[in-house]
Design a protein around this motif. Structure first.
Motif, mmCIF file in Angstrom:
data_model
loop_
_atom_site.group_PDB
_atom_site.id
_atom_site.type_symbol
_atom_site.label_atom_id
_atom_site.label_comp_id
_atom_site.label_asym_id
_atom_site.label_seq_id
_atom_site.Cartn_x
_atom_site.Cartn_y
_atom_site.Cartn_z
ATOM 1 N N LEU A 167 -3.636 -6.519 2.706
ATOM 2 C CA LEU A 167 -4.948 -7.098 2.420
ATOM 3 C C LEU A 167 -5.452 -6.828 1.008
ATOM 4 O O LEU A 167 -6.526 -7.315 0.643
ATOM 5 C CB LEU A 167 -5.980 -6.565 3.424
ATOM 6 C CG LEU A 167 -5.719 -6.879 4.904
ATOM 7 C CD1 LEU A 167 -6.806 -6.247 5.760
ATOM 8 C CD2 LEU A 167 -5.657 -8.382 5.138
ATOM 9 N N ARG A 168 -4.708 -6.050 0.228
ATOM 10 C CA ARG A 168 -5.211 -5.630 -1.076
ATOM 11 C C ARG A 168 -5.491 -6.805 -2.006
ATOM 12 O O ARG A 168 -6.540 -6.868 -2.654
ATOM 13 C CB ARG A 168 -4.226 -4.664 -1.723
ATOM 14 C CG ARG A 168 -4.706 -4.085 -3.057
ATOM 15 C CD ARG A 168 -3.799 -2.982 -3.518
ATOM 16 N NE ARG A 168 -2.414 -3.426 -3.576
ATOM 17 C CZ ARG A 168 -1.372 -2.611 -3.811
ATOM 18 N NH1 ARG A 168 -1.607 -1.312 -3.973
ATOM 19 N NH2 ARG A 168 -0.151 -3.084 -3.859
ATOM 20 N N GLU A 169 -4.562 -7.765 -2.086
ATOM 21 C CA GLU A 169 -4.750 -8.897 -2.991
ATOM 22 C C GLU A 169 -5.867 -9.816 -2.507
ATOM 23 O O GLU A 169 -6.568 -10.429 -3.305
ATOM 24 C CB GLU A 169 -3.447 -9.671 -3.132
ATOM 25 C CG GLU A 169 -2.338 -8.900 -3.831
ATOM 26 C CD GLU A 169 -1.101 -9.741 -4.039
ATOM 27 O OE1 GLU A 169 -1.128 -10.932 -3.631
ATOM 28 O OE2 GLU A 169 -0.108 -9.224 -4.600
ATOM 29 N N ARG A 170 -6.044 -9.919 -1.196
ATOM 30 C CA ARG A 170 -7.048 -10.824 -0.647
ATOM 31 C C ARG A 170 -8.450 -10.226 -0.684
ATOM 32 O O ARG A 170 -9.423 -10.917 -1.004
ATOM 33 C CB ARG A 170 -6.690 -11.183 0.788
ATOM 34 C CG ARG A 170 -7.619 -12.219 1.426
ATOM 35 C CD ARG A 170 -7.272 -12.421 2.884
ATOM 36 N NE ARG A 170 -5.851 -12.703 3.068
ATOM 37 C CZ ARG A 170 -5.277 -12.819 4.265
ATOM 38 N NH1 ARG A 170 -6.009 -12.643 5.371
ATOM 39 N NH2 ARG A 170 -3.994 -13.088 4.346
ATOM 40 N N LEU A 171 -8.581 -8.951 -0.369
ATOM 41 C CA LEU A 171 -9.897 -8.324 -0.266
ATOM 42 C C LEU A 171 -10.251 -7.426 -1.436
ATOM 43 O O LEU A 171 -11.411 -7.044 -1.583
ATOM 44 C CB LEU A 171 -9.986 -7.496 1.036
ATOM 45 C CG LEU A 171 -9.748 -8.245 2.350
ATOM 46 C CD1 LEU A 171 -9.839 -7.268 3.520
ATOM 47 C CD2 LEU A 171 -10.743 -9.377 2.519
ATOM 48 N N GLY A 172 -9.273 -7.061 -2.232
ATOM 49 C CA GLY A 172 -9.504 -6.057 -3.263
ATOM 50 C C GLY A 172 -9.112 -4.682 -2.740
ATOM 51 O O GLY A 172 -9.080 -4.449 -1.528
#
Length: 281
Positions: free
Chosen positions: A170-175
């Protein structure tokens, strides 16, 4: 840093952490352990007196192989240092796997690994199955208690791995920070479900047979055949203090491990550009 350089530094850091934890335990936890042993001995005498009153012969006592001084000072000290070295080697494996995959300085990465180790290997299992001094726990439940604690440790590690995978996905999508929050929530939910499924120590068969359906296996007051209390239950203040000191010793262990290894590892890398600029002036 190459794995060959990580291993001796991690072993030294682990031994250093356990020396600090041992000295702390020697000063603060050892008197409580002795108090628990004294309670167990006095309670045993009271139980023997009750048994003698109804014609039950007392059980044979096992011979003491090592004195209490040897056990409480040198035995536990040597054991803790060896355990610290082993813990340091495990730390080295995790550090090596993460090295190069995260953009952190060695000191920050060392503290991160130490914090994760403390969380998964001790703090989370401690919430469900906190440390107990001698006299708290039936001999018949030793195997069950060890197995349940091991299940909690393994489950906590698995939950942390799952949380890490969630953060990565989820890092790229949510930060980064939002993904970390979601991963942390996933960890809490997973370990919460595991704690709800596993039984409490008071639910073990030997404890139910002795104390009835209790929430722990702490010795209750000893009563004679007519219900009168002939010996008090285990002192809750001793139990509470022991658990606080046991938790504190683990915080010291993991904290010193992370700080010492981080300091040693930091010396093996090139200084930061700003530091090199200052050195050239």
């Amino acid at each position: 840093m190459h794995a060959r350089a990580v291993i001796p530094r991690a072993a030294l850091a682990g031994a250093s952490g356990d020396v600090v934890a041992w000295l702390f335990a020697l000063l603060f936890a050892e008197p409580l352990i002795q108090a628990a042993i004294d309670y167990e001995a006095e309670r045993g005498e009271a139980e023997a007196a009750l048994d003698a009153a109804v014609g039950i012969a007392p059980p044979e006592e096992a011979p003491e192989i090592f004195s209490r001084t040897v056990q409480g000072v040198w035995g536990i000290g040597v054991g803790m240092v060896l355990a610290g070295v082993a813990l340091g080697l495990l730390f080295a494996v995790v550090y090596t796997l993460l090295q190069g995959k995260v953009s952190l300085r060695p000191r920050a990465l060392a503290l991160l690994v130490a914090g994760a180790g403390f969380l998964t290997l001790y703090a989370t299992p401690f919430v469900k199955y906190p440390a107990n001094p001698p006299a708290v726990g039936h001999d018949e439940t030793i195997g069950d208690r060890s197995a349940l604690f091991l299940v909690m440790v393994v489950g906590s590690v698995v939950a942390l791995v799952v949380a890490g995978l969630v953060v990565r996905a989820l890092r790229e999508r949510l930060g980064t920070w939002n993904a970390v929050l979601v991963g942390g929530l996933a960890y809490v939910v997973l370990v919460g479900v595991l704690m709800a499924v596993l039984p409490s120590l008071g639910e073990l068969a030997a404890n139910v047979a002795t104390y009835g359906p209790a929430v722990s296996e702490t010795p209750q007051p000893l009563r004679d055949p007519v219900g009168r209390i002939v010996f008090p239950g285990f002192d809750p203040d001793v139990l509470y203090s022991f658990r606080v000191y046991a938790l504190t010793a683990q915080i010291l262990l993991w904290g010193v491990l992370g700080l010492v290894f981080g300091a040693l590892a930091e010396r093996t890398v090139d200084p930061r550009p700003s530091e090199r600029a200052l050195e050239s002036v």
